[in-house]
Write an enzyme that holds these catalytic residues in place. Structure first.
Site, PDB file in Angstrom:
ATOM      1  N   LEU A  33       4.743  -1.245   0.241  1.00  0.00           N
ATOM      2  CA  LEU A  33       3.678  -1.199  -0.516  1.00  0.00           C
ATOM      3  C   LEU A  33       2.828  -0.011  -0.171  1.00  0.00           C
ATOM      4  O   LEU A  33       2.599   0.476   0.943  1.00  0.00           O
ATOM      5  CB  LEU A  33       2.848  -2.403  -0.072  1.00  0.00           C
ATOM      6  N   HIS A  37       0.587  -0.169  -5.558  1.00  0.00           N
ATOM      7  CA  HIS A  37       0.428  -1.439  -5.390  1.00  0.00           C
ATOM      8  C   HIS A  37      -0.723  -2.085  -5.266  1.00  0.00           C
ATOM      9  O   HIS A  37      -1.063  -3.347  -5.684  1.00  0.00           O
ATOM     10  CB  HIS A  37       1.655  -2.206  -4.246  1.00  0.00           C
TER      11      HIS A  37
HETATM   12  P1  AMP Z   1       8.056  -1.366  -7.087  1.00  0.00           P
HETATM   13  O1  AMP Z   1       7.782  -2.007  -5.936  1.00  0.00           O
HETATM   14  O2  AMP Z   1       8.313   0.199  -7.320  1.00  0.00           O
HETATM   15  O3  AMP Z   1       8.827  -2.338  -7.730  1.00  0.00           O
HETATM   16  O4  AMP Z   1       6.946  -1.555  -8.081  1.00  0.00           O
HETATM   17  C1  AMP Z   1       6.016  -2.790  -8.308  1.00  0.00           C
HETATM   18  C2  AMP Z   1       4.966  -2.816  -9.179  1.00  0.00           C
HETATM   19  O5  AMP Z   1       4.024  -1.578  -8.922  1.00  0.00           O
HETATM   20  C3  AMP Z   1       5.562  -2.207 -10.637  1.00  0.00           C
HETATM   21  O6  AMP Z   1       4.678  -2.995 -11.688  1.00  0.00           O
HETATM   22  C4  AMP Z   1       5.316  -0.779 -10.849  1.00  0.00           C
HETATM   23  O7  AMP Z   1       5.097  -0.211 -11.833  1.00  0.00           O
HETATM   24  C5  AMP Z   1       3.913  -0.985  -9.925  1.00  0.00           C
HETATM   25  N1  AMP Z   1       3.606   0.554  -9.286  1.00  0.00           N
HETATM   26  C6  AMP Z   1       4.522   1.389  -8.603  1.00  0.00           C
HETATM   27  N2  AMP Z   1       4.112   2.389  -8.240  1.00  0.00           N
HETATM   28  C7  AMP Z   1       2.947   2.538  -8.897  1.00  0.00           C
HETATM   29  C8  AMP Z   1       1.800   3.634  -8.939  1.00  0.00           C
HETATM   30  N3  AMP Z   1       2.004   4.735  -8.426  1.00  0.00           N
HETATM   31  N4  AMP Z   1       0.690   3.145 -10.037  1.00  0.00           N
HETATM   32  C9  AMP Z   1       0.704   1.989 -10.463  1.00  0.00           C
HETATM   33  N5  AMP Z   1       1.606   1.220 -10.322  1.00  0.00           N
HETATM   34  C10 AMP Z   1       2.567   1.289  -9.512  1.00  0.00           C
END
Ligand code: AMP
Length: 286
Positions: A33, A37
């Site tokens: 995270l 996140h």
């Molecule tokens: P992940 O753990 O990378 O699969 O991401 C989980 C959630 O966090 C997904 O909905 C991503 O789009 C969101 N997320 C990841 N990085 C960012 C960011 N920099 N800004 C906003 N949301 C993010």
């Protein structure tokens, strides 16, 4: 924070929260995270009295040869961040619990997965759509928050919820960025120091294009040529794609004559980075 690995107890925990009259929210993640996140968790908290976070590195959304084995995993640190953010429930299942060998069902969202990252990551969006559908069954929440960082994924999830009559409101959250504009990502950990400096060129190029569009240049080809030039000027990079698409249908646009998104995927060293911005002829808000 309650940490649950079993599917059945997770479902009952959400039902209990609803029974207590709380609005419930889910933030699905693959862990490791970061502040992106945490922003999603805060957005969930503003809308719901009970906030669940799932932490699951989903093997079915990695293609052969991708980074499933080396994807960063940091459960203890994640749990302490969730505690600090007042998360009520963390669902952290095993791969076997989520995908028993006997499972044979896949969710496929047609068309929207055909462009952008789709052809470059065969099976990726089926893996995403299937795991998200499962999460909505296991955690029958009122709303779920997804980041615009993964814009194609957000559009696909909105469609699957609508098409399959999933009673979960899908909330999109703006991309959280480093001071130089780089979109936060668990994969940024793969960047070496000079690659990290270079990586700032992606968002800089995208925001320059948004401003140029606001100045009246609405032809995609002109904007894309400029983005490519800026990224290559910053150092060695492989541009997998950079495209202007309709913000809703993800269809490629030759001219920006409706709400659009400029999306790109670029490899710098061993790291594959994606980013996107809204473009509609108005100046960038950054
Ligand atoms: P992940 O753990 O990378 O699969 O991401 C989980 C959630 O966090 C997904 O909905 C991503 O789009 C969101 N997320 C990841 N990085 C960012 C960011 N920099 N800004 C906003 N949301 C993010």
């Amino acid at each position: 924070v309650e940490v649950i690995t079993e599917i059945e107890s997770c479902r009952s925990a959400i039902q209990a929260a609803k029974g207590a009259g709380l609005r419930t929210a889910l933030v699905p993640t693959m862990g490791a995270l970061h502040s992106g996140h945490l922003a999603l968790i805060q957005a969930a908290r503003q809308r719901a009295g009970h906030v669940a976070v799932s932490i699951f590195v989903n093997p079915t959304q990695f293609c052969p040869g991708e980074d499933f084995a080396k994807y960063p995993r940091a459960l203890e640190k994640d749990l302490s961040l969730c505690r600090d953010s007042n998360v009520d429930l963390v669902f952290a299942p095993s791969v076997d619990a989520m995908f028993p060998v006997a499972a044979t069902t896949t969710v496929h969202v047609a068309r929207l997965a055909d462009g952008l990252c789709g052809p470059l990551r065969p099976g990726h969006f089926d893996g995403v759509a299937t795991v998200v559908t499962k999460l909505f069954q296991i955690l029958p929440v009122d709303l779920a928050v997804f980041g615009e960082k993964d814009y194609q994924q957000l559009v696909i999830v909105r469609h699957l919820a609508r098409d399959l009559n999933v009673p979960v409101e899908i909330v999109g959250h703006p991309t959280v960025r480093e001071p130089d504009g780089l979109a936060l990502s668990s994969r940024n950990a793969y960047l070496g120091p000079s690659e990290r400096r270079q990586a700032g060129s992606l968002s800089a190029a995208l925001f320059a294009a948004v401003d140029r569009a606001a100045g009246g240049e609405l032809r995609s080809a002109a904007l894309l040529a400029d983005i490519r030039a800026r990224i290559h000027a910053a150092g060695p990079a492989t541009i997998e794609y950079v495209e202007v698409v309709d913000a809703e249908t993800l269809e490629s646009l030759r001219v920006i004559d409706r709400p659009a998104r400029i999306c790109l995927a670029v490899r710098i060293g061993n790291c594959r980075l994606i980013d996107n911005v809204a473009v509609d002829g108005r100046p960038s808000t950054r």
